[in-house]
Design an enzyme around this catalytic site. Structure first.
Site, PDB file in Angstrom:
ATOM      1  N   HIS A  76       3.462-129.470   2.276  1.00 57.14           N
ATOM      2  CA  HIS A  76       4.051-130.425   3.081  1.00 57.14           C
ATOM      3  C   HIS A  76       4.274-131.900   2.787  1.00 57.14           C
ATOM      4  O   HIS A  76       4.964-132.514   3.720  1.00 57.14           O
ATOM      5  CB  HIS A  76       2.902-130.681   4.195  1.00 57.14           C
ATOM      6  CG  HIS A  76       1.866-131.579   3.615  1.00 57.14           C
ATOM      7  ND1 HIS A  76       1.014-131.488   2.555  1.00 57.14           N
ATOM      8  CD2 HIS A  76       1.626-132.843   3.908  1.00 57.14           C
ATOM      9  CE1 HIS A  76       0.153-132.600   2.460  1.00 57.14           C
ATOM     10  NE2 HIS A  76       0.511-133.328   3.181  1.00 57.14           N
TER      11      HIS A  76
HETATM   12  N1  UDP Z   1      -5.958-127.980   6.091  1.00 59.52           N
HETATM   13  C1  UDP Z   1      -6.220-127.253   7.328  1.00 59.52           C
HETATM   14  N2  UDP Z   1      -5.664-126.335   7.601  1.00 59.52           N
HETATM   15  C2  UDP Z   1      -4.261-126.089   7.275  1.00 59.52           C
HETATM   16  C3  UDP Z   1      -4.029-127.063   6.150  1.00 59.52           C
HETATM   17  C4  UDP Z   1      -4.956-127.701   5.748  1.00 59.52           C
HETATM   18  O1  UDP Z   1      -7.560-127.564   7.845  1.00 59.52           O
HETATM   19  O2  UDP Z   1      -3.476-125.194   7.754  1.00 59.52           O
HETATM   20  C5  UDP Z   1      -6.928-129.068   5.588  1.00 59.52           C
HETATM   21  C6  UDP Z   1      -7.089-129.130   4.263  1.00 59.52           C
HETATM   22  O3  UDP Z   1      -8.473-128.061   3.993  1.00 59.52           O
HETATM   23  C7  UDP Z   1      -7.526-130.628   3.946  1.00 59.52           C
HETATM   24  C8  UDP Z   1      -6.586-131.124   4.683  1.00 59.52           C
HETATM   25  O4  UDP Z   1      -6.184-130.447   5.884  1.00 59.52           O
HETATM   26  O5  UDP Z   1      -8.683-130.733   4.189  1.00 59.52           O
HETATM   27  C9  UDP Z   1      -5.314-131.575   3.843  1.00 59.52           C
HETATM   28  O6  UDP Z   1      -4.365-132.153   4.802  1.00 59.52           O
HETATM   29  P1  UDP Z   1      -3.044-132.450   4.473  1.00 59.52           P
HETATM   30  O7  UDP Z   1      -2.554-131.342   3.375  1.00 59.52           O
HETATM   31  O8  UDP Z   1      -2.273-132.396   5.677  1.00 59.52           O
HETATM   32  O9  UDP Z   1      -2.902-133.748   3.720  1.00 59.52           O
HETATM   33  P2  UDP Z   1      -3.143-134.401   2.322  1.00 59.52           P
HETATM   34  O10 UDP Z   1      -4.687-134.061   1.880  1.00 59.52           O
HETATM   35  O11 UDP Z   1      -2.214-134.180   1.404  1.00 59.52           O
HETATM   36  O12 UDP Z   1      -3.379-136.137   2.900  1.00 59.52           O
END
Ligand code: UDP
Length: 346
Positions: free
Chosen positions: A207
């Site tokens: 993403h």
């Molecule tokens: N996550 C979720 N459902 C999804 C994809 C990700 O619950 O379909 C969770 C994942 O397990 C993690 C968090 O969302 O805890 C990550 O969010 P994201 O990838 O949007 O952001 P980042 O961690 O890169 O800040």
């Protein structure tokens, strides 16, 4: 005297982190919380599902701000958060991670001289082209309390001259993982619903703007995943930004098991059953370790360097996995309570 905390959240990873701290605040005598949801993520499957599954009380203020360029979005959030802070008059503003909502909340508070606590402070990719890096550097420099998940994060802050108010509190994502692990049992049936066999599939998420905005980068990652999927099928819960980018640039996702974004309990269940993870998400890199699943990071650098040095993570264009060791950095699943106690005593 009860201290009033105003929490600013807006994006998926922030709901997950704030859920843990919000629970600790509710369990603490001397604290109460008011929440602002900026609206940065607004779809039911990117927002509401986390409030429902993780018992987050409904936010008192919904700003409904999303879309537009980074400056535009951050600016609109800044001017909408300011009047809320002026009427709520909190003792502390608590912000999470590295999104536009984080920076807007911190900047609004700083200009009103309200002290800021930053949860997940001190992370650095040293890549200033990432919007997240700008947001986290500025927020760390505005905050009075920096809650670091790792000792590396403490060192990063020290190198920038931030030495007071810094706490190695542990990682609230580990708290979230332990909560989800017990809650998902008997509730999440996604692995059997998708006819997946444990350890016979892999899990991927993509993403980051740096991977989705340029069609060439997106195509390279998708081609890599398709090659890996020849060994084991890959489940890809698709972020709305990535779906739009793939449609716009004509990048086909055929060959991957694409599903919509899933709730946190389904995500924990999918990850726990996976043989391997592929991701550009910060959160997922560590969650993969928490579930003892090897992770390949779809970026050129990572903030979570200990996952690489301890053999649980590798960069997709980098060296192979190092020998595996446990990582003793992330706390014991009670980082949120550590944070609540420090804010109470501050
Ligand atoms: N996550 C979720 N459902 C999804 C994809 C990700 O619950 O379909 C969770 C994942 O397990 C993690 C968090 O969302 O805890 C990550 O969010 P994201 O990838 O949007 O952001 P980042 O961690 O890169 O800040």
């Amino acid at each position: 005297m009860t201290r009033k905390i105003l929490t600013v959240v807006g994006a998926r990873p922030q709901f997950i982190k704030a859920a843990a701290v919000s629970r600790a605040i509710r369990e603490s005598d001397g604290l109460r919380e008011v929440m602002i949801h900026t609206g940065q993520h607004f779809d039911a499957d990117m927002s509401d599902v986390f409030f429902d599954e993780l018992d987050i009380p409904p936010p008192a203020h919904r700003l409904d701000i999303h879309g537009g360029g980074h400056g535009d979005m951050t600016g609109r959030m800044l001017s909408a958060i300011e009047p809320v802070l002026m009427s709520e008059r909190p003792d502390w503003v608590v912000v999470y991670g590295d999104t536009n909502s984080t920076l807007a909340g911190a900047l609004a508070a700083a200009k009103l001289h309200i002290p800021i606590a930053h949860v997940e402070a001190g992370l650095r990719s040293f890549n200033r082209r990432m919007p997240e890096e700008i947001n986290r550097v500025l927020t760390d420099h505005l905050a009075s309390l920096q809650f670091c998940p790792t000792s590396q994060a403490v060192e990063n802050l020290e190198a920038e001259g931030i030495k007071t108010g810094v706490h190695h509190a542990g990682d609230v994502m580990y708290d979230a993982t332990t909560f989800a692990a017990s809650r998902a049992k008997g509730r999440s049936t996604i692995v059997s619903d998708m006819s997946l066999a444990p350890k016979q599939y892999s899990l991927a998420t993509v993403h980051r703007a740096e991977n989705t905005d340029d069609p060439k980068s997106l195509r390279a990652i998708v081609d890599f995943l398709k090659r890996e999927a020849k060994n084991l099928p890959i489940v890809l819960p698709l972020h709305p930004r990535t779906r739009q980018a793939a449609e716009k640039s004509g990048v086909s996702l055929d060959g991957l098991r694409v599903i919509g974004p899933v709730g946190y309990l389904d995500m924990a269940t999918l990850l726990n059953g996976a043989a391997a993870a592929y991701t550009d998400s910060g959160g997922l890199q560590k969650e993969a370790y928490f579930h003892r699943v090897p992770c390949t990071t779809l970026r050129d650098e990572t903030e979570w360097v200990e996952t690489v040095t301890h053999g649980w993570n590798r960069l997709w264009k980098g060296a192979e996995f190092l020998p595996r060791r446990d990582i003793g950095e992330y706390g014991d699943g009670r980082a949120a309570h550590v944070i609540a106690d420090i804010i109470k005593a501050a």
